[in-house]
Every structure is written in C-alpha cells, then in structure tokens.
Design a protein around this motif. Structure first.
Motif, PDB file in Angstrom:
ATOM      1  N   PRO A   1      -1.690  -2.651   9.383  1.00 42.95           N
ATOM      2  CA  PRO A   1      -0.332  -2.584   8.842  1.00 42.95           C
ATOM      3  C   PRO A   1       0.509  -1.487   9.478  1.00 42.95           C
ATOM      4  O   PRO A   1       0.000  -0.538  10.072  1.00 42.95           O
ATOM      5  CB  PRO A   1      -0.578  -2.272   7.370  1.00 42.95           C
ATOM      6  CG  PRO A   1      -1.801  -1.398   7.402  1.00 42.95           C
ATOM      7  CD  PRO A   1      -2.655  -1.962   8.510  1.00 42.95           C
TER       8      PRO A   1
ATOM      9  N   ASN B   1      -3.700   4.283   6.501  1.00 43.27           N
ATOM     10  CA  ASN B   1      -3.358   3.251   5.523  1.00 43.27           C
ATOM     11  C   ASN B   1      -3.154   3.810   4.115  1.00 43.27           C
ATOM     12  O   ASN B   1      -3.103   3.065   3.148  1.00 43.27           O
ATOM     13  CB  ASN B   1      -4.461   2.180   5.480  1.00 43.27           C
ATOM     14  CG  ASN B   1      -4.526   1.378   6.770  1.00 43.27           C
ATOM     15  OD1 ASN B   1      -3.761   1.606   7.698  1.00 43.27           O
ATOM     16  ND2 ASN B   1      -5.442   0.440   6.834  1.00 43.27           N
TER      17      ASN B   1
ATOM     18  N   LEU C   1       3.126   1.260   7.998  1.00 43.28           N
ATOM     19  CA  LEU C   1       3.619   1.882   6.770  1.00 43.28           C
ATOM     20  C   LEU C   1       4.758   2.824   7.131  1.00 43.28           C
ATOM     21  O   LEU C   1       4.602   3.686   8.004  1.00 43.28           O
ATOM     22  CB  LEU C   1       2.514   2.676   6.065  1.00 43.28           C
ATOM     23  CG  LEU C   1       1.506   1.932   5.183  1.00 43.28           C
ATOM     24  CD1 LEU C   1       0.580   1.063   6.019  1.00 43.28           C
ATOM     25  CD2 LEU C   1       0.709   2.909   4.348  1.00 43.28           C
TER      26      LEU C   1
ATOM     27  N   GLN D   1      -3.173   2.726  -1.349  1.00 41.79           N
ATOM     28  CA  GLN D   1      -4.043   2.357  -0.238  1.00 41.79           C
ATOM     29  C   GLN D   1      -3.763   0.913   0.162  1.00 41.79           C
ATOM     30  O   GLN D   1      -3.819   0.009  -0.670  1.00 41.79           O
ATOM     31  CB  GLN D   1      -5.513   2.515  -0.633  1.00 41.79           C
ATOM     32  CG  GLN D   1      -5.895   3.950  -0.953  1.00 41.79           C
ATOM     33  CD  GLN D   1      -7.338   4.076  -1.389  1.00 41.79           C
ATOM     34  OE1 GLN D   1      -8.249   4.019  -0.566  1.00 41.79           O
ATOM     35  NE2 GLN D   1      -7.557   4.242  -2.686  1.00 41.79           N
ATOM     36  N   THR D   2      -3.452   0.695   1.430  1.00 44.62           N
ATOM     37  CA  THR D   2      -3.195  -0.640   1.957  1.00 44.62           C
ATOM     38  C   THR D   2      -4.472  -1.187   2.562  1.00 44.62           C
ATOM     39  O   THR D   2      -4.992  -0.633   3.534  1.00 44.62           O
ATOM     40  CB  THR D   2      -2.081  -0.606   3.020  1.00 44.62           C
ATOM     41  OG1 THR D   2      -0.869  -0.116   2.430  1.00 44.62           O
ATOM     42  CG2 THR D   2      -1.824  -1.987   3.592  1.00 44.62           C
TER      43      THR D   2
ATOM     44  N   VAL E   1       5.559  -1.774   3.724  1.00 40.52           N
ATOM     45  CA  VAL E   1       4.362  -2.161   4.468  1.00 40.52           C
ATOM     46  C   VAL E   1       4.614  -3.536   5.070  1.00 40.52           C
ATOM     47  O   VAL E   1       5.097  -4.444   4.382  1.00 40.52           O
ATOM     48  CB  VAL E   1       3.127  -2.211   3.549  1.00 40.52           C
ATOM     49  CG1 VAL E   1       1.893  -2.637   4.341  1.00 40.52           C
ATOM     50  CG2 VAL E   1       2.898  -0.863   2.866  1.00 40.52           C
TER      51      VAL E   1
ATOM     52  N   HIS F   1      -3.045  -4.090  -2.083  1.00 39.05           N
ATOM     53  CA  HIS F   1      -2.854  -2.650  -2.291  1.00 39.05           C
ATOM     54  C   HIS F   1      -3.592  -2.183  -3.538  1.00 39.05           C
ATOM     55  O   HIS F   1      -3.638  -2.896  -4.543  1.00 39.05           O
ATOM     56  CB  HIS F   1      -1.364  -2.320  -2.447  1.00 39.05           C
ATOM     57  CG  HIS F   1      -0.586  -2.495  -1.188  1.00 39.05           C
ATOM     58  ND1 HIS F   1       0.000  -3.688  -0.835  1.00 39.05           N
ATOM     59  CD2 HIS F   1      -0.318  -1.624  -0.192  1.00 39.05           C
ATOM     60  CE1 HIS F   1       0.613  -3.543   0.332  1.00 39.05           C
ATOM     61  NE2 HIS F   1       0.430  -2.306   0.741  1.00 39.05           N
TER      62      HIS F   1
END
Length: 197
Positions: free
Chosen positions: A54, A32, A56, A47-48, A80, A93
């Motif tokens: 998710p 992530n 990416l 950073q998700t 994303v 995020h």
C-alpha cells in the motif's frame, strides 16, 4: 480493537480506490503502520494488512476546505491506496486504541487454507475472517490460525444459520473446518460466527 474490511472494484484498471480515515492529529507513518497520538498521550494505531503493497499518506484536510463544521475536531485524513490501481482491490485494517505508553499489538494477514476464499487478520489471541467476495457460495472451508489464538470470528455467513465446526490443534497452530448445513455452531443475526477454543 476494530477490524475493517472493504471491497472496491471498477470496470477497468487505472481508477483510484482509497480507504480514508479522518483523524484529529497528524499521524506518523512507518511502513504499514500509522500512529495518531492525542494530547493525553493516548494512541490510535492503524495497521494496513491489505493491499499488500500500500501507499499511506496523511494530509491536513481542513486546509482544503472553505469551511469546517463548528466544533469539528478532525483535521487530518489518512489515505491508503494500492498505487498499481488494479480493477479489484481489498482493504484490510486493524485499528487499536491504546493508553499512553502502551505498545501496538502486531497484526498479520491470514487467508483461508482451502474452500471459499476468506481474508483475515490475527492480533493477540484473536483472529477474524471476511469472505473475499461478498455473497460467495460457502463450501466446506478450512481456516488456519497460529498458536496462541483462542477466539475466532468468521463473518459474512447466513444470519442465524447452523454450521458444522471442527477444531484441531497441533504444534504449528490450529485448523478450523467450517461446513455449511452442519450442526454444532450458529451464526448470529448479523451473520457472524464466534467460537473460542
């Protein structure tokens, strides 16, 4: 550090909803975390935290355009999305600019403990919360943050309104109770309440 929270909804599922971020260099993606490294060695860490599972991807955007604006430095797009394509999704995020050689400050997702639903992010000694649903009526809401957090921001409040705020520290972290209509704390003109403890 910049924290971005987005809400996206459609009438039914199976329609794409995407968070896009334009970058000057191709990022590396590990889980992530997406990391863009500039020629100077400086980095942008993305950073998700939401969606929870998710996808990416990064693409050379300029290759898909017939023309790129003169002097335009961005050539890549980080995308994303939630591959399950739900009808309602939240994107959270944490973007961190860092000097060459600096490490990413790990971020983690938080949620309000009770009361009005809030999503949040904790990073270093700070935490920030956003209401899950924009315009939701605020009731007495409890937030929990881990030990080491000393700055808290709560967004989506009524601009310039007063709130009751109690802070109780314990061995497993700190609990903060926000009560509308109380006294002791105020949101600013953007509806953000900031407190330190």
């Amino acid at each position: 550090t910049i924290v971005v929270y987005d809400r996206a909804a459609s009438l039914h599922a199976s329609l794409f909803k995407r968070f896009n971020l334009c970058l000057t260099n191709a990022p590396t993606i590990t889980g992530n975390l997406a990391t863009e490294t500039l020629s100077s060695g400086q980095k942008l860490f993305v950073q998700t935290l939401l969606p929870a599972a998710p996808s990416l991807t990064a693409a050379y955007t300029a290759g898909n355009l017939t023309q790129v604006a003169w002097m335009e430095p961005t050539r890549f797009t980080l995308t994303v999305e939630d591959p399950s394509l739900p009808s309602n999704v939240r994107f959270l995020h944490v973007l961190q600019g860092a000097d060459a050689g600096a490490a990413v400050v790990p971020a983690a997702r938080l949620q309000s403990v009770q009361g009005t639903a809030f999503d949040g992010a904790v990073f270093g000694s700070a935490a920030v919360f956003f209401p899950v649903n924009s315009g939701a009526a605020l009731v007495a809401t409890t937030f929990g943050v881990p030990n080491g957090v000393h700055t808290l921001l709560i967004t989506g409040l009524t601009p310039n309104a007063s709130y009751g705020l109690t802070v109780q520290s314990g061995p497993n972290g700190t609990q903060i109770v926000l009560t509308p209509g109380g006294i002791g704390a105020s949101a600013d003109s953007a509806g953000v309440l900031r407190t330190t403890f």
